[in-house]
Write a protein that holds these residues in place. Sequence first.
Motif, PDB file in Angstrom:
ATOM      1  N   ASP A 128       0.804  -1.225   0.000  1.00 19.19           N
ATOM      2  CA  ASP A 128       0.000   0.000   0.000  1.00 19.19           C
ATOM      3  C   ASP A 128       0.837   1.276   0.000  1.00 19.19           C
ATOM      4  O   ASP A 128       0.274   2.377  -0.064  1.00 19.19           O
ATOM      5  CB  ASP A 128      -0.937   0.013   1.218  1.00 19.19           C
ATOM      6  CG  ASP A 128      -2.003  -1.073   1.137  1.00 19.19           C
ATOM      7  OD1 ASP A 128      -2.430  -1.388   0.005  1.00 19.19           O
ATOM      8  OD2 ASP A 128      -2.407  -1.608   2.178  1.00 19.19           O
ATOM      9  N   TRP A 129       2.166   1.172   0.071  1.00 15.04           N
ATOM     10  CA  TRP A 129       2.995   2.382   0.112  1.00 15.04           C
ATOM     11  C   TRP A 129       2.820   3.228  -1.150  1.00 15.04           C
ATOM     12  O   TRP A 129       2.689   4.451  -1.084  1.00 15.04           O
ATOM     13  CB  TRP A 129       4.467   2.009   0.304  1.00 15.04           C
ATOM     14  CG  TRP A 129       5.386   3.193   0.219  1.00 15.04           C
ATOM     15  CD1 TRP A 129       6.155   3.582  -0.841  1.00 15.04           C
ATOM     16  CD2 TRP A 129       5.617   4.180   1.239  1.00 15.04           C
ATOM     17  NE1 TRP A 129       6.852   4.727  -0.544  1.00 15.04           N
ATOM     18  CE2 TRP A 129       6.542   5.117   0.725  1.00 15.04           C
ATOM     19  CE3 TRP A 129       5.134   4.356   2.544  1.00 15.04           C
ATOM     20  CZ2 TRP A 129       6.988   6.220   1.456  1.00 15.04           C
ATOM     21  CZ3 TRP A 129       5.583   5.451   3.279  1.00 15.04           C
ATOM     22  CH2 TRP A 129       6.493   6.368   2.738  1.00 15.04           C
ATOM     23  N   THR A 131       0.358   3.567  -3.021  1.00 17.29           N
ATOM     24  CA  THR A 131      -0.976   4.162  -3.191  1.00 17.29           C
ATOM     25  C   THR A 131      -1.182   5.388  -2.303  1.00 17.29           C
ATOM     26  O   THR A 131      -2.233   6.012  -2.347  1.00 17.29           O
ATOM     27  CB  THR A 131      -2.078   3.129  -2.887  1.00 17.29           C
ATOM     28  OG1 THR A 131      -2.134   2.880  -1.476  1.00 17.29           O
ATOM     29  CG2 THR A 131      -1.833   1.828  -3.624  1.00 17.29           C
ATOM     30  N   LEU A 132      -0.168   5.732  -1.491  1.00 14.42           N
ATOM     31  CA  LEU A 132      -0.274   6.915  -0.632  1.00 14.42           C
ATOM     32  C   LEU A 132      -0.148   8.181  -1.464  1.00 14.42           C
ATOM     33  O   LEU A 132       0.560   8.215  -2.473  1.00 14.42           O
ATOM     34  CB  LEU A 132       0.842   6.904   0.430  1.00 14.42           C
ATOM     35  CG  LEU A 132       0.848   5.751   1.431  1.00 14.42           C
ATOM     36  CD1 LEU A 132       2.082   5.850   2.317  1.00 14.42           C
ATOM     37  CD2 LEU A 132      -0.414   5.764   2.284  1.00 14.42           C
ATOM     38  N   THR A 133      -0.805   9.259  -1.034  1.00 17.56           N
ATOM     39  CA  THR A 133      -0.678  10.542  -1.723  1.00 17.56           C
ATOM     40  C   THR A 133       0.711  11.117  -1.471  1.00 17.56           C
ATOM     41  O   THR A 133       1.399  10.743  -0.513  1.00 17.56           O
ATOM     42  CB  THR A 133      -1.733  11.552  -1.235  1.00 17.56           C
ATOM     43  OG1 THR A 133      -1.465  11.891   0.136  1.00 17.56           O
ATOM     44  CG2 THR A 133      -3.139  10.982  -1.350  1.00 17.56           C
ATOM     45  N   SER A 342      -3.536   1.431   8.545  1.00 15.26           N
ATOM     46  CA  SER A 342      -3.175   2.300   7.421  1.00 15.26           C
ATOM     47  C   SER A 342      -3.622   1.761   6.078  1.00 15.26           C
ATOM     48  O   SER A 342      -3.334   2.375   5.040  1.00 15.26           O
ATOM     49  CB  SER A 342      -1.647   2.490   7.405  1.00 15.26           C
ATOM     50  OG  SER A 342      -1.172   2.954   8.658  1.00 15.26           O
ATOM     51  N   SER A 343      -4.304   0.649   6.057  1.00 21.40           N
ATOM     52  CA  SER A 343      -4.781   0.076   4.793  1.00 21.40           C
ATOM     53  C   SER A 343      -5.859   0.971   4.186  1.00 21.40           C
ATOM     54  O   SER A 343      -6.517   1.736   4.907  1.00 21.40           O
ATOM     55  CB  SER A 343      -5.347  -1.325   5.039  1.00 21.40           C
ATOM     56  OG  SER A 343      -6.538  -1.249   5.830  1.00 21.40           O
ATOM     57  N   PRO A 344      -6.049   0.921   2.876  1.00 20.16           N
ATOM     58  CA  PRO A 344      -7.069   1.772   2.242  1.00 20.16           C
ATOM     59  C   PRO A 344      -8.459   1.635   2.875  1.00 20.16           C
ATOM     60  O   PRO A 344      -9.137   2.637   3.114  1.00 20.16           O
ATOM     61  CB  PRO A 344      -7.072   1.296   0.785  1.00 20.16           C
ATOM     62  CG  PRO A 344      -5.681   0.803   0.568  1.00 20.16           C
ATOM     63  CD  PRO A 344      -5.280   0.163   1.866  1.00 20.16           C
ATOM     64  N   ASN A 347      -8.331   3.003   6.660  1.00 20.10           N
ATOM     65  CA  ASN A 347      -8.084   4.445   6.707  1.00 20.10           C
ATOM     66  C   ASN A 347      -9.284   5.230   6.205  1.00 20.10           C
ATOM     67  O   ASN A 347      -9.608   6.298   6.745  1.00 20.10           O
ATOM     68  CB  ASN A 347      -6.846   4.804   5.886  1.00 20.10           C
ATOM     69  CG  ASN A 347      -6.584   6.300   5.888  1.00 20.10           C
ATOM     70  OD1 ASN A 347      -6.810   6.982   4.894  1.00 20.10           O
ATOM     71  ND2 ASN A 347      -6.128   6.826   7.014  1.00 20.10           N
ATOM     72  N   HIS A 360      -4.855   7.610   1.016  1.00 18.32           N
ATOM     73  CA  HIS A 360      -4.645   6.857  -0.222  1.00 18.32           C
ATOM     74  C   HIS A 360      -5.305   7.552  -1.414  1.00 18.32           C
ATOM     75  O   HIS A 360      -6.371   8.160  -1.291  1.00 18.32           O
ATOM     76  CB  HIS A 360      -5.208   5.441  -0.089  1.00 18.32           C
ATOM     77  CG  HIS A 360      -4.473   4.598   0.903  1.00 18.32           C
ATOM     78  ND1 HIS A 360      -3.283   3.977   0.617  1.00 18.32           N
ATOM     79  CD2 HIS A 360      -4.752   4.292   2.200  1.00 18.32           C
ATOM     80  CE1 HIS A 360      -2.866   3.315   1.685  1.00 18.32           C
ATOM     81  NE2 HIS A 360      -3.733   3.486   2.658  1.00 18.32           N
ATOM     82  N   SER A 362      -6.829   6.270  -3.780  1.00 21.16           N
ATOM     83  CA  SER A 362      -8.105   5.639  -4.106  1.00 21.16           C
ATOM     84  C   SER A 362      -9.292   6.313  -3.434  1.00 21.16           C
ATOM     85  O   SER A 362     -10.442   6.158  -3.880  1.00 21.16           O
ATOM     86  CB  SER A 362      -8.084   4.153  -3.714  1.00 21.16           C
ATOM     87  OG  SER A 362      -7.769   4.011  -2.330  1.00 21.16           O
TER      88      SER A 362
END
Length: 439
Positions: A128-129, A131-133, A342-344, A347, A360, A362
């Motif tokens: 998921d790293w 996919t972070l803003t 911290s997963s989409p 979060n 994220h 997404s």
Amino acid sequence: MLHLKKGFLMLVLVMVFLGLLAGCSGSKETSSEEGGDAKVTLRMVESITSPARTKLLKKMISKFEKENPDIKVELISPPLKSADEKITQMLMAKEDIDVLEVREQTVKNFANNKFIEDLSRYTSQWKDWDTLTETIKHGATAVDHNPYYIPYGVYEKTLFYRKDWFEEAGIKVPETWDELVDAAIKLTDKSKNRYGYSFRGGAGAADYIEFMTWSYLGKNIVQNDAYFTKDGKTMFETAEAKQVLDTYLKLYKEASPPDSVSWSYPEMVQGFTSGMTAMLIQDPEVIVTAEENMKKGTWATAPLPKGTPSGVAQQPAGTAGWGIGAYSKHKDEAWKLVSFLSSPEQNLYFAKNNSLIPIHLSAGDDPYFKEGYFSSYIQMNAKPEEFLIADRPVEYKGYAEYRAMADKDIQALLLGKLSKDDALAKWSDFWKKEKANKK
């Protein structure tokens, strides 16, 4: 003699038996980390505490525990006013803290003192790293470009405006500070106790001088040392800084309630939600207050105004999130918890229920953020080349002293007791000395 030998033999057998029992008992305790019956207990400490948020975290932790039956989480929630101090004391005492709340104002201290773990070995394998803003990655890697915590959201400012007032007056939503001032003046009708802008002249007024000046200077500021420009000046000795004070004073005198000279956060928010002012620039937690106190359809949000002619807006990205204590004995299990929170999916749930901007990319596809009041924040995060991040010089020893001084000076400026030139010269001299002392 035979009787004595039998007694001695019996004693030896009893001692051996007891020893075996002790060995089995010790083996069972240590097996908890090797898949035995006992659970690993993680100690988690939060900082920005509130009853509602603690309840929300406990609900998320309960789900984590169900998915990880071999892990139990003990949540510690100190009082908000002393939470950061409490966490620092626990870390200094080398207490066994597994997961802790880390904030933009504490991360450098925690990292430099080796109180928290560099998470690189985890994030390098975390799906998921990527996919972070960019804003979240910037906050996470603020110290030596290494991730010391995973932010759970962003505190950014945006423009709140009275949609019905703008439509009634036939005015378009401002995209620059100059347009904002013009619109605020047009929407001001003192006879009706209506004003164009929720001004902040009291505690925290320096915030607005900061990001207005950054917006006017644009990319000429040093991003990670944002009170200074790329040519080595303080931002207060530039022509743009004078322009900002002119704009700031005009906004107060011609489009703001007179008593807003002393307004801070509560008053400026109430000014907007009560129907006194047409515009407000604030953080996302105002959304909940506005929803509770204003009719649907009468208000909306828009991206932060840009500077002229820079064409960009700049502000600090306030972040807080979850890190792992350096003295934790269960770091892998702690990362399981951090990555879960911290997963989409998790979060998004936390952000919706805690009035935060999700971390994220997404989240921009979720109707709640894409089409609702959060949409302006999503728009800004999707355009990092136009809406930039500026880092306050919080690592300087005199930063807190400057903030207190600047708030007093701004009030004096608004009341005509201090000139613009004197204020700028005072602030510039202060930061020149800070820079020299830092070297």
